[in-house]
Design an enzyme around this catalytic site. Structure first.
Site, PDB file in Angstrom:
ATOM      1  N   ALA A 105     -39.427   3.481  -2.480  1.00  0.00           N
ATOM      2  CA  ALA A 105     -39.460   2.047  -2.168  1.00  0.00           C
ATOM      3  C   ALA A 105     -38.958   1.169  -3.311  1.00  0.00           C
ATOM      4  CB  ALA A 105     -40.885   1.644  -1.791  1.00  0.00           C
TER       5      ALA A 105
ATOM      6  N   THR B  81     -36.988  -2.832  -3.438  1.00  0.00           N
ATOM      7  CA  THR B  81     -37.753  -4.073  -3.640  1.00  0.00           C
ATOM      8  C   THR B  81     -36.827  -5.208  -4.090  1.00  0.00           C
ATOM      9  OG1 THR B  81     -38.408  -3.242  -5.820  1.00  0.00           O
ATOM     10  CG2 THR B  81     -40.027  -3.068  -4.071  1.00  0.00           C
TER      11      THR B  81
ATOM     12  N   HIS C 241     -38.296  10.444   5.561  1.00  0.00           N
ATOM     13  CA  HIS C 241     -39.294   9.751   6.374  1.00  0.00           C
ATOM     14  C   HIS C 241     -38.680   9.024   7.565  1.00  0.00           C
ATOM     15  CE1 HIS C 241     -42.095   9.781   2.587  1.00  0.00           C
ATOM     16  NE2 HIS C 241     -41.962  10.963   3.131  1.00  0.00           N
TER      17      HIS C 241
ATOM     18  N   CYS D  38     -40.691  10.889  26.446  1.00  0.00           N
ATOM     19  CA  CYS D  38     -39.495  11.625  26.902  1.00  0.00           C
ATOM     20  C   CYS D  38     -38.531  11.913  25.760  1.00  0.00           C
ATOM     21  CB  CYS D  38     -38.788  10.873  28.025  1.00  0.00           C
ATOM     22  SG  CYS D  38     -37.884   9.401  27.507  1.00  0.00           S
TER      23      CYS D  38
ATOM     24  N   CYS E  81     -39.028   6.036  31.069  1.00  0.00           N
ATOM     25  CA  CYS E  81     -40.260   6.680  31.543  1.00  0.00           C
ATOM     26  C   CYS E  81     -41.515   5.839  31.329  1.00  0.00           C
ATOM     27  CB  CYS E  81     -40.432   8.043  30.850  1.00  0.00           C
ATOM     28  SG  CYS E  81     -41.035   7.919  29.160  1.00  0.00           S
TER      29      CYS E  81
ATOM     30  N   SER F  54     -43.230   6.617  -6.548  1.00  0.00           N
ATOM     31  CA  SER F  54     -44.469   6.869  -7.283  1.00  0.00           C
ATOM     32  C   SER F  54     -44.759   8.364  -7.381  1.00  0.00           C
ATOM     33  CB  SER F  54     -45.638   6.149  -6.604  1.00  0.00           C
ATOM     34  OG  SER F  54     -45.743   6.571  -5.258  1.00  0.00           O
TER      35      SER F  54
ATOM     36  N   ASN G 221     -38.840   4.433 -12.843  1.00  0.00           N
ATOM     37  CA  ASN G 221     -39.822   3.816 -11.940  1.00  0.00           C
ATOM     38  C   ASN G 221     -40.641   2.774 -12.699  1.00  0.00           C
ATOM     39  OD1 ASN G 221     -41.047   3.805  -9.254  1.00  0.00           O
ATOM     40  ND2 ASN G 221     -42.897   4.549 -10.275  1.00  0.00           N
TER      41      ASN G 221
HETATM   42 ZN   LIG Z   1     -39.351   7.662  27.638  1.00  0.00          ZN
END
Ligand SMILES: [Zn+2]
Length: 244
Positions: free
Chosen positions: A17, A21, A116, A127, A152, A191, A215
């Site tokens: 992240a 930022t 992710h 579905c 669906c 992190s 970081n």
């Molecule tokens: Zn669906």
């Protein structure tokens, strides 16, 4: 340290992240993070809560509209990694981010491994139909609070990996392969508290590769790193990749 990075021919990069930022997307665990300021928001990222509660889904879609990944622009940190690829030194760009800003900056999609998932697509949980987020946003903007699958009627959810959902095995395999192919591992804006992303550092360290960490806050891997930088990403990363 400058030598460490300059001398590396193949660099695997893991981003979190912190690299986004500066583009205006809040992180989760930092001082201004989404979960730091509002611990209840964590429910929006839990698949069981999401499926069980319309209230959580409504809050999540509101959050999607309020944190406009589709309207923000990449910053010099993202651009620096495009330059690294242009230099032929990028073994792979593994990201915990779901904002798509690496691709928007110009990184080749086949080199970006989104551990992710992505907010740029929406999946039907019933579905499994996948549609672009751009198809769903207008429904939200016109007042639908919890849009359902148009085929669906199932629950829709952004194509991101929530707590309780497994990572895409193929994406993880590509991330591991990129790490194995590299001679240096660079962790940026993460992190290093979430696995298996953080475990990629172990993979690099166990095979004797230098680990460079950039970081804002300390990470559990700082003591094992060759170099740790706590300077701003959007200025430091461009300097690092253009070392003479
Ligand atoms: Zn669906």
């Amino acid at each position: 340290m400058t030598d460490t990075l300059r001398d590396a021919d193949r660099i695997a990069v893991l981003t979190g992240a912190g690299i986004s930022t500066a583009s205006g997307i809040p992180d989760f665990r930092g001082p201004e993070g989404v979960w730091t300021k509002n611990p209840a928001a964590e429910a929006m990222f839990d698949i069981e809560e999401y499926v069980a509660s319309r209230e959580v889904r409504v809050a999540t879609w509101k959050h999607r509209l309020a944190v406009p990944a589709w309207r923000v622009e990449p910053n010099p940190g993202h651009v620096a990694l495009v330059e690294l690829e242009r230099q032929g030194r990028l073994a792979g760009l593994i990201t915990q981010n779901v904002d798509g800003l690496h691709q928007k900056a110009g990184s080749s999609p086949e080199l970006v491994h989104e551990l992710h998932g992505t907010v740029w697509y929406v999946d039907c949980l019933q579905c499994e139909r996948r549609v672009p987020m751009a198809d769903v946003l207008p429904r939200l903007e016109s007042g639908e609070e919890d849009p359902a699958c148009e085929v669906c009627g199932g629950i829709l959810k952004s194509a991101t990996v929530s707590f309780g959902q497994s990572l895409d095995r193929a994406v993880l395999d590509r991330a591991v392969a990129a790490t194995e192919a590299a001679d240096l591992f660079l962790a940026v804006g993460t992190s290093l508290q979430v696995y298996p992303a953080a475990g990629l550092c172990d993979l690099a360290l166990n095979s004797g590769k230098p680990l460079v960490i950039l970081n804002a806050q300390p990470t559990p891997y700082d003591e094992h790193a060759t170099t740790v930088l706590h300077t701003p990403i959007e200025t430091t990363l461009p300097e690092l990749v253009t070392l003479p």
